[in-house]
Design a protein around this motif. Structure first.
Motif, mmCIF file in Angstrom:
data_model
loop_
_atom_site.group_PDB
_atom_site.id
_atom_site.type_symbol
_atom_site.label_atom_id
_atom_site.label_comp_id
_atom_site.label_asym_id
_atom_site.label_seq_id
_atom_site.Cartn_x
_atom_site.Cartn_y
_atom_site.Cartn_z
ATOM 1 N N LYS A 1 0.944 -1.221 0.034
ATOM 2 C CA LYS A 1 -0.175 -0.245 0.097
ATOM 3 C C LYS A 1 0.559 0.927 0.077
ATOM 4 C CE LYS A 1 -3.968 3.002 1.343
ATOM 5 N NZ LYS A 1 -3.680 3.820 0.903
ATOM 6 N N VAL A 2 1.748 1.266 0.579
ATOM 7 C CA VAL A 2 3.132 2.619 1.001
ATOM 8 C C VAL A 2 3.124 2.641 -0.441
ATOM 9 C CG1 VAL A 2 4.834 3.300 2.131
ATOM 10 C CG2 VAL A 2 3.130 2.336 3.385
ATOM 11 N N ASP A 3 3.679 1.366 -1.230
ATOM 12 C CA ASP A 3 4.401 1.523 -2.438
ATOM 13 C C ASP A 3 3.707 1.781 -3.177
ATOM 14 O OD1 ASP A 3 6.775 0.756 -1.249
ATOM 15 O OD2 ASP A 3 6.869 -1.554 -1.767
ATOM 16 N N GLU A 4 2.402 1.381 -3.042
ATOM 17 C CA GLU A 4 1.537 1.925 -4.264
ATOM 18 C C GLU A 4 1.383 3.539 -4.001
ATOM 19 O OE1 GLU A 4 -3.540 2.171 -4.727
ATOM 20 O OE2 GLU A 4 -2.159 -0.118 -4.442
ATOM 21 N N ASP A 5 0.610 3.896 -2.470
ATOM 22 C CA ASP A 5 0.982 5.577 -2.734
ATOM 23 C C ASP A 5 1.383 6.522 -3.063
ATOM 24 O OD1 ASP A 5 -1.778 4.572 -1.619
ATOM 25 O OD2 ASP A 5 -0.789 4.706 0.785
ATOM 26 N N ILE A 6 3.427 6.221 -2.169
ATOM 27 C CA ILE A 6 4.385 6.700 -3.247
ATOM 28 C C ILE A 6 4.793 6.974 -4.584
ATOM 29 C CG2 ILE A 6 7.036 6.696 -3.592
ATOM 30 C CD1 ILE A 6 7.053 5.552 -0.396
ATOM 31 N N SER A 7 3.890 5.682 -4.888
ATOM 32 C CA SER A 7 3.892 6.007 -7.020
ATOM 33 C C SER A 7 3.202 6.762 -7.423
ATOM 34 C CB SER A 7 4.174 4.962 -7.356
ATOM 35 O OG SER A 7 4.962 3.343 -7.282
ATOM 36 N N ARG A 8 2.245 6.528 -6.655
ATOM 37 C CA ARG A 8 0.806 8.114 -7.220
ATOM 38 C C ARG A 8 0.949 9.246 -6.077
ATOM 39 N NH1 ARG A 8 -4.284 6.311 -4.086
ATOM 40 N NH2 ARG A 8 -5.071 8.268 -4.828
ATOM 41 N N LEU A 9 1.781 9.647 -5.527
ATOM 42 C CA LEU A 9 2.010 10.499 -5.053
ATOM 43 C C LEU A 9 3.253 10.961 -6.586
ATOM 44 C CD1 LEU A 9 2.282 13.033 -3.198
ATOM 45 C CD2 LEU A 9 3.765 11.303 -1.849
ATOM 46 N N GLN A 10 4.026 10.718 -6.680
ATOM 47 C CA GLN A 10 4.808 11.066 -7.458
ATOM 48 C C GLN A 10 4.480 11.472 -8.937
ATOM 49 O OE1 GLN A 10 7.478 7.800 -7.060
ATOM 50 N NE2 GLN A 10 9.232 8.891 -5.681
ATOM 51 N N GLU A 11 3.537 10.634 -9.739
ATOM 52 C CA GLU A 11 3.168 10.372 -10.683
ATOM 53 C C GLU A 11 1.536 11.403 -10.636
ATOM 54 O OE1 GLU A 11 1.780 10.043 -14.682
ATOM 55 O OE2 GLU A 11 3.416 9.116 -13.924
ATOM 56 N N TYR A 12 1.349 12.162 -9.677
ATOM 57 C CA TYR A 12 0.488 13.335 -9.703
ATOM 58 C C TYR A 12 0.779 14.465 -9.530
ATOM 59 C CZ TYR A 12 -3.134 16.222 -7.478
ATOM 60 O OH TYR A 12 -3.920 16.915 -7.439
ATOM 61 N N CYS A 13 1.993 14.781 -8.615
ATOM 62 C CA CYS A 13 3.298 15.809 -9.001
ATOM 63 C C CYS A 13 4.015 16.371 -10.016
ATOM 64 C CB CYS A 13 4.523 15.506 -7.468
ATOM 65 S SG CYS A 13 3.657 15.739 -6.217
ATOM 66 N N ARG A 14 4.477 14.732 -10.559
ATOM 67 C CA ARG A 14 4.763 14.849 -11.810
ATOM 68 C C ARG A 14 3.822 15.389 -12.573
ATOM 69 N NH1 ARG A 14 7.971 10.011 -10.898
ATOM 70 N NH2 ARG A 14 6.330 9.105 -11.910
ATOM 71 N N GLU A 15 3.124 15.152 -13.024
ATOM 72 C CA GLU A 15 1.586 15.386 -14.182
ATOM 73 C C GLU A 15 1.134 16.806 -13.437
ATOM 74 O OE1 GLU A 15 -1.558 13.263 -13.411
ATOM 75 O OE2 GLU A 15 -0.996 11.097 -14.091
ATOM 76 N N HIS A 16 1.447 17.136 -12.269
ATOM 77 C CA HIS A 16 1.120 18.603 -11.988
ATOM 78 C C HIS A 16 2.288 19.765 -11.809
ATOM 79 C CE1 HIS A 16 -3.097 17.981 -11.839
ATOM 80 N NE2 HIS A 16 -2.610 16.806 -11.327
ATOM 81 N N SER A 17 3.737 19.668 -12.130
ATOM 82 C CA SER A 17 4.665 19.654 -11.863
ATOM 83 C C SER A 17 5.217 20.129 -10.563
ATOM 84 C CB SER A 17 4.830 21.559 -13.320
ATOM 85 O OG SER A 17 4.700 20.939 -14.266
ATOM 86 N N LEU A 18 5.016 19.913 -10.274
ATOM 87 C CA LEU A 18 5.273 19.946 -8.152
ATOM 88 C C LEU A 18 6.522 19.757 -7.684
ATOM 89 C CD1 LEU A 18 1.672 19.119 -6.714
ATOM 90 C CD2 LEU A 18 2.346 21.105 -8.188
ATOM 91 N N TYR A 19 7.571 19.122 -8.297
ATOM 92 C CA TYR A 19 8.518 18.752 -7.928
ATOM 93 C C TYR A 19 9.558 19.562 -8.199
ATOM 94 C CZ TYR A 19 8.779 13.191 -8.130
ATOM 95 O OH TYR A 19 8.112 12.463 -7.560
ATOM 96 N N ASN A 20 10.385 19.709 -7.078
ATOM 97 C CA ASN A 20 11.536 21.267 -7.199
ATOM 98 C C ASN A 20 13.046 21.150 -6.787
ATOM 99 O OD1 ASN A 20 10.736 21.586 -4.764
ATOM 100 N ND2 ASN A 20 10.164 23.462 -4.826
#
Length: 140
Positions: free
Chosen positions: A119-138
């Protein structure tokens, strides 16, 4: 109480597996994702908020710590009120955010019955994908 202790022990195991630095980066990323989802505004008052992501299921339950469905933006005053009056918050959520309330009901009941690492691995992947899609990385 027995479940809380078990969950805390599992959380401590996860914390030992993942470095403090990585947990901190994921916490910041989660905060950014929640802020983005709520347009940097408190879900209750609509006031601008820049650091007010609240875990609906407390983050001590590591299984939901980085789940982007487990967050809502709250102003500092509202956040304190929610922490002091969780029942009032759940009543409000049921009335104004029924879908999020239903997510809480289903997941709060099953938080002890899931494979935590998956579950944690899945959530981390979803979080990273969401942030990539919305350019939230810095570079923080």
């Amino acid at each position: 109480m027995k479940f809380m202790i078990l969950t805390k022990e599992i959380g401590e195991i996860m914390n030992n597996i993942m470095s403090k630095e990585n947990r901190s980066k994921l916490d910041k990323l989660w905060q950014k994702a929640i802020a983005f989802k709520y347009y940097n505004r408190c879900a209750i008052t609509g006031d601008p908020v820049y650091n007010g992501a609240h875990h609906i299921i407390p983050r001590i339950h590591t299984i939901y710590r980085w789940d982007i469905d487990n967050g809502i933006m709250l102003s500092p005053d509202v956040h304190r009120d929610v922490e002091d009056n969780p029942k009032k918050f759940l009543d409000w959520m049921e009335e104004f955010y029924p879908t999020k309330y239903q997510w809480y009901v289903v997941n709060n009941e099953s938080k002890y019955n899931r494979n935590e690492k998956d579950k944690v691995d899945e959530d981390i992947s979803r979080l990273q994908e969401y942030c990539r899609e919305h350019s939230l990385y810095n570079d923080d």
